[in-house]
Design a protein around this motif. Structure first.
Motif, PDB file in Angstrom:
ATOM      1  N   GLU A 162       0.849  -1.195   0.000  1.00 48.71           N
ATOM      2  CA  GLU A 162       0.000   0.000   0.000  1.00 48.71           C
ATOM      3  C   GLU A 162       0.885   1.246   0.000  1.00 48.71           C
ATOM      4  N   HIS A 163       1.559   1.462  -1.093  1.00 47.31           N
ATOM      5  CA  HIS A 163       2.582   2.498  -1.167  1.00 47.31           C
ATOM      6  C   HIS A 163       2.010   3.902  -1.125  1.00 47.31           C
ATOM      7  N   GLY A 164       0.757   4.069  -1.476  1.00 44.90           N
ATOM      8  CA  GLY A 164       0.124   5.378  -1.438  1.00 44.90           C
ATOM      9  C   GLY A 164       0.000   5.927  -0.028  1.00 44.90           C
ATOM     10  N   LYS A 165      -0.009   5.056   0.953  1.00 49.93           N
ATOM     11  CA  LYS A 165      -0.126   5.491   2.348  1.00 49.93           C
ATOM     12  C   LYS A 165       1.223   5.892   2.947  1.00 49.93           C
ATOM     13  N   MET A 166       2.281   5.580   2.259  1.00 47.89           N
ATOM     14  CA  MET A 166       3.618   5.795   2.805  1.00 47.89           C
ATOM     15  C   MET A 166       3.908   7.273   3.076  1.00 47.89           C
ATOM     16  N   ASP A 167       3.401   8.163   2.246  1.00 49.35           N
ATOM     17  CA  ASP A 167       3.677   9.583   2.403  1.00 49.35           C
ATOM     18  C   ASP A 167       3.193  10.108   3.751  1.00 49.35           C
ATOM     19  N   SER A 168       2.023   9.674   4.190  1.00 49.09           N
ATOM     20  CA  SER A 168       1.509  10.160   5.470  1.00 49.09           C
ATOM     21  C   SER A 168       2.383   9.689   6.629  1.00 49.09           C
ATOM     22  N   PHE A 169       2.910   8.479   6.542  1.00 43.69           N
ATOM     23  CA  PHE A 169       3.807   7.982   7.591  1.00 43.69           C
ATOM     24  C   PHE A 169       5.106   8.771   7.611  1.00 43.69           C
ATOM     25  N   LEU A 170       5.607   9.111   6.435  1.00 43.60           N
ATOM     26  CA  LEU A 170       6.855   9.869   6.359  1.00 43.60           C
ATOM     27  C   LEU A 170       6.685  11.279   6.923  1.00 43.60           C
ATOM     28  N   LYS A 171       5.540  11.899   6.652  1.00 45.03           N
ATOM     29  CA  LYS A 171       5.281  13.235   7.200  1.00 45.03           C
ATOM     30  C   LYS A 171       5.152  13.176   8.714  1.00 45.03           C
ATOM     31  N   GLU A 172       4.450  12.174   9.216  1.00 44.77           N
ATOM     32  CA  GLU A 172       4.315  12.002  10.665  1.00 44.77           C
ATOM     33  C   GLU A 172       5.684  11.787  11.296  1.00 44.77           C
ATOM     34  N   GLU A 173       6.484  10.968  10.650  1.00 42.58           N
ATOM     35  CA  GLU A 173       7.817  10.671  11.163  1.00 42.58           C
ATOM     36  C   GLU A 173       8.686  11.930  11.206  1.00 42.58           C
ATOM     37  N   GLN A 174       8.593  12.767  10.180  1.00 46.75           N
ATOM     38  CA  GLN A 174       9.363  14.015  10.164  1.00 46.75           C
ATOM     39  C   GLN A 174       8.975  14.912  11.336  1.00 46.75           C
ATOM     40  N   ALA A 175       7.673  15.036  11.578  1.00 50.09           N
ATOM     41  CA  ALA A 175       7.209  15.875  12.691  1.00 50.09           C
ATOM     42  C   ALA A 175       7.703  15.321  14.028  1.00 50.09           C
ATOM     43  N   LEU A 176       7.647  14.000  14.187  1.00 48.41           N
ATOM     44  CA  LEU A 176       8.120  13.383  15.420  1.00 48.41           C
ATOM     45  C   LEU A 176       9.624  13.577  15.607  1.00 48.41           C
ATOM     46  N   LEU A 177      10.368  13.485  14.526  1.00 47.89           N
ATOM     47  CA  LEU A 177      11.823  13.675  14.613  1.00 47.89           C
ATOM     48  C   LEU A 177      12.178  15.110  14.992  1.00 47.89           C
ATOM     49  N   LEU A 178      11.420  16.075  14.478  1.00 48.50           N
ATOM     50  CA  LEU A 178      11.651  17.466  14.869  1.00 48.50           C
ATOM     51  C   LEU A 178      11.367  17.660  16.355  1.00 48.50           C
ATOM     52  N   ARG A 179      10.285  17.078  16.823  1.00 49.20           N
ATOM     53  CA  ARG A 179       9.943  17.159  18.245  1.00 49.20           C
ATOM     54  C   ARG A 179      11.019  16.463  19.084  1.00 49.20           C
ATOM     55  N   LEU A 180      11.508  15.332  18.611  1.00 50.21           N
ATOM     56  CA  LEU A 180      12.555  14.595  19.314  1.00 50.21           C
ATOM     57  C   LEU A 180      13.823  15.439  19.437  1.00 50.21           C
ATOM     58  N   ARG A 181      14.207  16.110  18.362  1.00 49.45           N
ATOM     59  CA  ARG A 181      15.409  16.955  18.394  1.00 49.45           C
ATOM     60  C   ARG A 181      15.246  18.095  19.408  1.00 49.45           C
ATOM     61  N   GLY A 182      14.075  18.703  19.416  1.00 47.84           N
ATOM     62  CA  GLY A 182      13.824  19.775  20.366  1.00 47.84           C
ATOM     63  C   GLY A 182      13.899  19.292  21.803  1.00 47.84           C
ATOM     64  N   LEU A 183      13.297  18.150  22.068  1.00 44.73           N
ATOM     65  CA  LEU A 183      13.339  17.587  23.420  1.00 44.73           C
ATOM     66  C   LEU A 183      14.764  17.194  23.813  1.00 44.73           C
ATOM     67  N   GLU A 184      15.508  16.674  22.867  1.00 45.54           N
ATOM     68  CA  GLU A 184      16.888  16.283  23.156  1.00 45.54           C
ATOM     69  C   GLU A 184      17.733  17.509  23.481  1.00 45.54           C
ATOM     70  N   GLN A 185      17.521  18.611  22.785  1.00 42.61           N
ATOM     71  CA  GLN A 185      18.234  19.847  23.106  1.00 42.61           C
ATOM     72  C   GLN A 185      17.856  20.337  24.503  1.00 42.61           C
ATOM     73  N   GLN A 186      16.572  20.256  24.807  1.00 38.59           N
ATOM     74  CA  GLN A 186      16.091  20.650  26.129  1.00 38.59           C
ATOM     75  C   GLN A 186      16.706  19.761  27.210  1.00 38.59           C
ATOM     76  N   ARG A 187      16.729  18.455  26.971  1.00 39.16           N
ATOM     77  CA  ARG A 187      17.325  17.506  27.924  1.00 39.16           C
ATOM     78  C   ARG A 187      18.801  17.812  28.137  1.00 39.16           C
ATOM     79  N   SER A 188      19.485  18.106  27.057  1.00 40.04           N
ATOM     80  CA  SER A 188      20.918  18.393  27.131  1.00 40.04           C
ATOM     81  C   SER A 188      21.186  19.658  27.948  1.00 40.04           C
ATOM     82  N   ARG A 189      20.386  20.695  27.731  1.00 37.50           N
ATOM     83  CA  ARG A 189      20.552  21.939  28.503  1.00 37.50           C
ATOM     84  C   ARG A 189      20.309  21.696  29.988  1.00 37.50           C
TER      85      ARG A 189
END
Length: 155
Positions: free
Chosen positions: A44-71
């Motif tokens: 079901e390759h047509g659904k892949m785009d939505s997973f990739l967009k969700e993953e990008q948003a989660l990775l951005l949130r993860l980076r922000g939290l990791e910076q916060q944790r590091s500080r």
């Protein structure tokens, strides 16, 4: 930076909360990876785009939290410390509060790594299948002005 006992306790509480949020994001990323693997496996390759967009948003949130944790870790005197080093240098009460969070995060990271490996393997198999199909179709397609380089440019 030196903190009084109450300020340090508040900072430690914030640090622990950030670790909990990191664990939640890691769990969501694991679910997204598993869903991506299932989608690729089902073709079901047509659904892949939505997973990739969700993953990008989660990775951005993860980076922000990791910076916060590091500080916060730096403010607590744990700049560039590994989890093990933090536990070794933390006071007994801090250690008791952090150990379950570090264990949970370690488990979440392992689950995410397993999910990513599985997802990558399935997607690689699907890509090889597409390459095979495209290669088989090349012999059927009429050639105009030499061989098609569509596959080379876009896949």
């Amino acid at each position: 930076m030196v903190y009084n006992k109450e300020d340090r306790a508040e900072l430690l509480h914030s640090f622990a909360h950030t670790l909990e949020e990191l664990c939640a994001i890691l769990s969501q990323l694991t679910k997204a990876e598993n869903a991506k693997a299932e989608t690729a496996s089902a073709g079901e390759h047509g659904k892949m785009d939505s997973f990739l967009k969700e993953e990008q948003a989660l990775l951005l949130r993860l980076r922000g939290l990791e910076q916060q944790r590091s500080r916060m870790a730096a403010d607590l005197g744990w700049k560039d410390f590994t989890f093990r080093q933090i536990l070794e240098s933390a006071e007994e009460g801090e250690r008791a509060a952090l150990l379950p969070l570090f264990s949970q995060m370690e488990n979440q990271l392992k689950e995410l790594a397993d999910a990513e490996e599985s997802s990558s393997r399935i997607i690689s198999v699907r890509l090889r299948e597409f390459e095979h199909i495209l290669g088989a179709n090349r012999s059927v397609l009429p050639e105009t002005n030499g061989p098609s380089h569509f596959h080379d440019r876009y896949v």
